[in-house]
Write an enzyme that holds these catalytic residues in place. Structure first.
Site, PDB file in Angstrom:
ATOM      1  CE  LYS A   1      -0.696   0.088  -0.117  1.00 20.72           C
ATOM      2  NZ  LYS A   1      -1.752  -0.824  -0.546  1.00 20.72           N
TER       3      LYS A   1
ATOM      4  CD  GLN B   1      -5.461  -0.759  -1.047  1.00 17.26           C
ATOM      5  OE1 GLN B   1      -4.357  -0.285  -1.319  1.00 17.26           O
ATOM      6  NE2 GLN B   1      -5.637  -1.586  -0.028  1.00 17.26           N
TER       7      GLN B   1
ATOM      8  CG  ASP C   1       0.086  -6.145  -4.319  1.00 23.71           C
ATOM      9  OD1 ASP C   1       0.614  -5.581  -3.342  1.00 23.71           O
ATOM     10  OD2 ASP C   1      -0.976  -5.781  -4.842  1.00 23.71           O
TER      11      ASP C   1
END
Ligand code: NDP
Length: 292
Positions: free
Chosen positions: A53, A97, A120
């Site tokens: 990422k 995460q 997200d």
């Protein structure tokens, strides 16, 4: 045209568009979108995701800030870090995460991220906006799926769509996105009766189950578009292999379009995370998303 949807190539194209938007934001608004990624503990798979990422964030010209915290970090300390990032004007997206260590309440942490910095699409506000057709941030995996479907099929209006799986991160948001595109949507799950029959009625079949190759080719309507979200690690003939929820060998000879595993939905997920970060940066600065 091949019936295989090349997710790797599509993701590369999307990253190119994102890079072009980022350079316009820098030139026209002096704005560099920043993504903060928070990793707690030393889960090897999570470390790989976080590294990828960060790499891709920098490659499209954005700022990447990593916070690596020890596994014994308290929930209070993690919440304090999120609060600090919520108030940091150089940060436009915050990604914590998952999974988090067991002593930390995941939903409490996710909901502590300001919904305008949620990249997200897991914050309840963004879940609600998606459910009501509002302008929020959409979870990355289903966003990638809908982009590939629209790119391949054009208008999805009036099509019968079946989503197998009803999780909060894939199945439900996927169904909502298909509904927004005016599909007639069926959500199937472990209690669905005659799953084969339900799948055979689908013009668009999305599999998000987590069971290796459970959907065979004879469940696929000839010509249907098949999106395989599943990622399953199996061992076959003594070799480790990655397979989807769809039996690719039999389904690809029937489907009009199909995503392979690997190389289908997977590569799109990080590209969509970058897209969401740019979108949030624009929203926070009240700027329209620049053309690619
Ligand atoms: P979950 O385990 O949260 O959900 C699985 C869903 O499948 C549940 O709704 C479950 O039904 C349903 N299900 C299980 N067994 C059956 C069955 N026999 N028949 C019909 N439905 C069934 O998984 P996720 O949604 O998180 O992930 C699904 C898959 O997608 C996994 O393989 C995961 O690794 C992959 N994934 C891939 C991503 C990517 O980037 N490509 C990102 C996220 C996930 P019920 O609710 O009734 O239990």
């Amino acid at each position: 045209m091949s019936n295989i949807i090349d997710g790797k190539a599509f993701a590369e194209k999307l990253r190119g568009e994102i890079a072009s938007r980022v350079s316009k934001l820098k030139a026209q608004h002096n704005l560099t979108p920043g993504l903060a990624v928070v990793l707690v503990g030393e889960d090897p798979a999570s470390e790989v995701y976080v590294r990828n990422k960060a790499k891709q964030t920098v490659e499209v010209g954005m700022e990447s800030i990593e916070h690596k915290l020890p596994a014994e970090t308290t929930e209070a300390d993690l919440l304090a870090l999120v609060e600090k990032l919520n108030n940091d004007k150089t940060i436009h997206g915050i990604l914590v995460q998952l999974p988090l260590p067991e002593h930390i309440n995941e939903s409490k942490v996710l909901d502590s991220i300001h919904y305008e910095k949620d990249v997200d699409g897991f914050h309840l506000m963004n879940v609600g906006l998606l459910g009501t057709g509002g302008d929020g941030v959409v979870p990355c995996t289903p966003l990638g799926c809908i982009m590939m479907l629209k790119d391949r099929l054009g208008s999805l209006s009036g099509m019968n769509a079946v989503v197998v799986g009803r999780s909060n991160i894939v199945g439900k948001p996927m169904a909502n996105l298909l509904l927004q595109e005016s599909c007639t949507v069926t959500i199937a799950h472990s209690r669905t009766q005659d799953l084969a029959g339900v799948c055979r009625g689908a013009d668009i079949l999305v599999a998000a189950v987590g069971r290796p190759e459970m959907i065979p080719g004879d469940w696929v309507k000839p010509g249907a578009a098949v999106i395989d979200v599943g990622i399953n690690r199996i061992e076959r003939d003594g070799k480790k292999k990655l397979v989807g929820d769809v039996d690719f060998a039999s389904a690809s000879s029937v489907a009009g379009a199909i995503t392979p595993v690997p190389g289908g939905v997977g590569p799109m997920t990080i590209a969509c995370l970058l897209h969401n970060t740019v979108q949030q940066a624009c929203r926070q600065h009240d700027i329209a998303l620049p053309d690619a």
